[in-house]
Design a protein around this motif. Structure first.
Motif, mmCIF file in Angstrom:
data_model
loop_
_atom_site.group_PDB
_atom_site.id
_atom_site.type_symbol
_atom_site.label_atom_id
_atom_site.label_comp_id
_atom_site.label_asym_id
_atom_site.label_seq_id
_atom_site.Cartn_x
_atom_site.Cartn_y
_atom_site.Cartn_z
ATOM 1 N N VAL A 66 0.840 -1.203 0.000
ATOM 2 C CA VAL A 66 0.000 0.000 0.000
ATOM 3 C C VAL A 66 0.874 1.252 0.000
ATOM 4 C CG1 VAL A 66 -1.736 1.300 1.297
ATOM 5 C CG2 VAL A 66 -1.940 -1.165 1.110
ATOM 6 N N ALA A 67 1.997 1.217 0.744
ATOM 7 C CA ALA A 67 2.902 2.370 0.764
ATOM 8 C C ALA A 67 3.473 2.651 -0.617
ATOM 9 C CB ALA A 67 4.031 2.123 1.760
ATOM 10 N N GLN A 68 3.663 1.597 -1.422
ATOM 11 C CA GLN A 68 4.194 1.781 -2.775
ATOM 12 C C GLN A 68 3.104 2.149 -3.776
ATOM 13 O OE1 GLN A 68 7.544 1.622 -3.606
ATOM 14 N NE2 GLN A 68 7.791 1.530 -1.380
ATOM 15 N N GLU A 69 1.951 1.487 -3.663
ATOM 16 C CA GLU A 69 0.881 1.682 -4.645
ATOM 17 C C GLU A 69 0.014 2.896 -4.304
ATOM 18 O OE1 GLU A 69 0.020 -0.745 -7.411
ATOM 19 O OE2 GLU A 69 2.174 -0.874 -7.023
ATOM 20 N N ARG A 85 -7.365 -0.360 1.835
ATOM 21 C CA ARG A 85 -6.171 -1.196 1.918
ATOM 22 C C ARG A 85 -6.521 -2.665 1.739
ATOM 23 N NH1 ARG A 85 -3.604 -1.655 6.541
ATOM 24 N NH2 ARG A 85 -1.411 -1.307 6.023
ATOM 25 N N GLY A 86 -7.755 -3.015 2.167
ATOM 26 C CA GLY A 86 -8.180 -4.414 2.078
ATOM 27 C C GLY A 86 -8.147 -4.952 0.665
ATOM 28 N N GLY A 87 -8.256 -4.060 -0.331
ATOM 29 C CA GLY A 87 -8.179 -4.515 -1.725
ATOM 30 C C GLY A 87 -6.832 -5.137 -2.053
ATOM 31 N N TYR A 88 -5.787 -4.775 -1.277
ATOM 32 C CA TYR A 88 -4.443 -5.301 -1.549
ATOM 33 C C TYR A 88 -4.123 -6.531 -0.695
ATOM 34 C CZ TYR A 88 -3.578 -0.951 -4.073
ATOM 35 O OH TYR A 88 -3.636 0.079 -4.980
ATOM 36 N N GLU A 89 -5.067 -6.959 0.145
ATOM 37 C CA GLU A 89 -4.808 -8.101 1.018
ATOM 38 C C GLU A 89 -4.498 -9.394 0.257
ATOM 39 O OE1 GLU A 89 -7.844 -8.559 3.940
ATOM 40 O OE2 GLU A 89 -7.164 -6.847 5.140
#
Length: 768
Positions: free
Chosen positions: A406-409, A487-491
């Motif tokens: 998430v920090a990158q995207e 953020r949950g989309g990246y889980e």
């Protein structure tokens, strides 16, 4: 003294005269049965003056008339000598004291008369004073009554005002406090069992895995129920010994948020012995450094030349120390610290470290970490420290990888999330402090709280601040929930990447050389985020990242594997990914690994001519698995069709007969394991190719340029050579291609070459 005189007898010397003889009367006196009683009852207050005079003038001054010298002649004579001297001393003292006693008696009589007169006068005075005091008291009583009535009127008005303030401040807290009181009541009831299990976990289970800890705590909890010890239905160390505010601070400092890691943090803070943390991924190391950063943390290693001096200073000044990278044995100089062998000297608590005695500060804290993944500590080491398993858990790693991606995207999301975590922690800390302050005021207030104006002001201001912070916290939690949803989309990619890490962690069981650090894995993950194909659609982007990262892990790990282990790694990768997606039955997977466990087979082999007994036994054991039920009968019924499969040159490529037609790819692997174990390897290749693609069964050739790209200044390239292998020519060519051909230095290590190699490394570090 006894009044017995001498007798006159003829002179023994023959002079013809009469002489005085004391011996005869003395013998008669001593022979008297009541002689001793007479001495005890002698009237010492009325000794004849004539006898006393003779004794004082003739005997007392005589140097020979002392008990010590008389004792040399006779013990009885010694006693008589002592008695005579005692009578003389008593008579002398009595004549001095008697006149004084008479005068004392006379003076006491006079004093008694004066005292009686004084008491009479004092009684008269007291009566007069009492009359005066009664008048004063009556006046004061009436005056106080007047002032009291005035104060009551004023206080009543103030109480009404304060009651309104108190009701408006704390009235809405009633329901919450009632619920909290009920919860605290239940917690108090269950405290015995919960603390008992918590103590066992802290004392004994630190070194074990999360699963074993949970199983053991469940057994202890069940035992508590059997013994009717009150305890909670479900045990949680964090709810029993944890402080939510402190735990949130630990998480901010880098402690993973999963319950296993939080439990480790609680054990570190509550255990009596200093913690020794098994920390191959560096999680505990990072957490301790961040947590103690503001407390002047000293970081040492046993290889440091001055580590003892650093320890001495920290012990004296009460600062924390982190001892990194210990092996399976600890230096003996640490023993007094580990055992806390303190003693009092000159009023101060001291400890002996080596040859030095130093003051021991109660604020001193000691942490030990080891990078060994599975160290074997001897019992004498384990009893001195609290061994803690800080190996990362899937949940903890997934949360970290989610933060990274998430920090990158979506960097703005992660920044806002981190800011909210800090704000939320500060809000909760303030709320707890305010609530504690309110409870302290309420509990310390004596009598009617409405009469305590200071307490009412404190409660009112505290409640206003509490409401303000609660509103901020509510907004923060709503915002955090929205961010978590985004953020949950990246889980999915975080969960998938976690599976990959724990897959490569399993390789250490194949060969101890196959060990990979979390920072290395994280760097690989970051590179994949940068290099994978971008896409506006989130699902497509995650698919691209998943494909790129999975192959990147495979490629980088294969580079360091022996050829014989590469297909095994591909299979583990494939199975673990399928397991995460719920496509692998664990019983079937365990059968594939072990062939099942069974005793003698009661079922006769239907085709012993071509079907080996071992294969038939495995088929019978396979029949016990739920999805293979009926296989044994199917093989007996369709024995000819199964023989064709058995006789086939490439059975893994042939269609399976009868019941085998409905089998999935893993189940076919199990059948081949039983029927044709010689074809399991090509079948595994087909299985991996089916689920992951052709490239995962074709290990990439060695790529020096790619390996160089994946390394950096702190991660050197190490070539593990097989007999006859020599990469020197390829390395020199690569150095020329990179423009370092002239500056590249080479050295063969041997006796005396160590210092030369060290100088070359230092020069390379300085000059690049």
């Amino acid at each position: 003294l006894k009044g017995v005189g001498p007798e006159k007898i003829a002179d023994p010397d023959g002079s013809g005269k009469k002489v005085l003889d004391y011996w005869g009367p003395s013998k008669k006196l001593l022979g008297d049965m009541k002689f001793l009683q007479g001495l005890k009852e002698y009237d010492k207050d009325n000794i004849p003056a004539k006898a006393i005079k003779v004794i004082r003038e003739k005997y007392v001054p005589d140097e020979e008339f002392v008990p010590e010298k008389v004792a040399k002649a006779s013990g009885a004579a010694e006693g008589l000598c002592s008695w005579v001297r005692a009578m003389e001393a008593y008579d002398r003292v009595a004549k001095v004291v008697a006149p004084k006693k008479a005068k004392l008696k006379e003076a006491e009589g006079e004093l008694a008369e004066a005292t009686a007169l004084l008491k009479e006068k004092q009684a008269n005075l007291k009566g007069i004073q009492q009359q005066l005091q009664d008048l004063k008291d009556k006046f004061k009583e009436l005056n106080d009554k007047k002032e009291s009535l005035e104060a009551q009127v004023d206080l009543c008005a103030k109480k009404l005002e304060r009651a309104e303030t108190l009701m408006s401040s704390l009235g809405d807290e009633k329901d919450r406090w009632q619920a909290t009181a009920a919860d605290l009541g239940r917690t108090y009831t269950n405290l015995t069992g919960d603390v008992l299990v918590s103590s066992g976990l802290v004392a004994y289970l630190g070194a074990f895995t999360s699963q074993f800890r949970n199983e053991q705590c469940e057994q202890w909890l069940k035992r508590c129920k059997d013994l009717q010890i009150p305890s909670s239905e479900t045990f949680s160390l964090s709810s029993t010994l944890g402080d939510p505010v402190k735990i949130r601070d630990w998480n901010i400092a880098g402690l993973p948020t999963d319950s296993f890691s939080v439990d480790n943090g609680i054990i570190v803070s509550h255990a009596r012995r200093w913690p020794l943390m098994i920390d191959p991924q560096g999680q505990a190391n990072k957490w301790v450094k961040n947590m103690e950063k503001n407390n002047k943390l000293s970081v040492i290693k046993l290889t440091d030349g001055d580590f003892v001096r650093t320890l001495e200073n920290a012990i004296q000044f009460g600062t924390p120390v982190l001892l990194e990278n210990v092996g399976e044995e600890l230096d003996s100089i640490l023993e007094p610290i580990l055992l806390k062998q303190t003693f009092k000297q000159g009023g101060a608590i001291c400890i002996r470290l080596g040859d030095s005695t130093i003051e021991y500060s109660k604020d001193f804290r000691f942490y030990i970490t080891s990078k060994l993944p599975n160290p074997h500590y001897l019992p004498e080491t384990s009893v001195k420290v609290t061994v803690l398993n800080f190996m990362i858990t899937p949940a903890g790693l997934q949360d970290q990888l989610l933060g990274i991606v998430v920090a990158q995207e979506r960097p703005e999301l992660e920044e806002e999330k981190n800011a909210l975590i800090l704000q939320s922690a500060a809000n909760k800390r303030q709320l707890k402090e305010i609530e504690d302050k309110i409870l302290e005021v309420l509990s310390s207030s004596e009598g009617n709280i409405l009469e305590d104006e200071t307490a009412i002001k404190v409660l009112s201001s505290s409640k206003e601040l509490s409401n303000e912070i609660s509103e901020k916290q509510q907004v923060a939690e709503e915002t955090e929930a929205k961010i978590d949803a985004a953020r949950g989309g990246y889980e999915p990619i975080a969960a998938h990447s976690s599976v990959l890490f724990f897959t490569i962690a399993q390789l250490a069981g194949i060969d101890p050389m196959y060990q990979y650090s979390l920072p290395w894995f994280t760097n690989l993950f970051l590179k994949s985020i940068e290099q994978s194909e971008a896409a506006d659609d989130l699902d497509k982007r995650l698919g691209n990242l998943r494909t790129h990262f999975t192959y990147s892990v495979y490629r980088n790990v294969c580079r360091s594997l022996f050829e014989k282990d590469k297909l095994l790694f591909s299979l583990l990768l494939c199975i673990n990914i399928q397991k995460k997606e719920g496509n692998v039955d664990m019983e079937e997977w365990m059968f594939f690994l072990t062939g099942g466990v069974g005793l003698d087979n009661p079922h006769a082999n239907p085709a012993s001519a071509w079907l080996p007994t071992k294969a038939w036994d495995e088929i019978c054991r396979l029949n016990d698995l739920p999805r293979f039920n009926g296989l044994r009968d199917d093989v007996v019924t369709n024995i000819d069709q199964w023989q064709k499969l058995y006789d086939a040159t490439l059975p893994q490529s042939e269609p399976f007969p009868a019941m085998g037609a409905q089998m999935d790819s893993l189940q076919k692997l199990l059948m081949l394991r039983a029927l044709r174990p010689d074809k399991v390897t090509p079948a595994v290749q087909d299985f991996v190719q089916l689920h992951m693609g052709q490239k995962f069964i074709e290990p990439p050739p060695f790529d020096l340029a790619g390996a160089y790209e994946d390394s950096h200044s702190c991660a050197p390239l190490i070539f593990v050579l097989s007999p006859g292998g020599d990469p020197m020519s390829a390395l020199l060519k690569f150095a020329d291609d990179q423009g370092f051909g002239s500056s590249m230095q080479t050295l063969s290590l041997g006796q005396g070459q160590g210092p030369i190699a060290l100088k070359m490394i230092e020069k390379g570090m300085a000059d690049g």
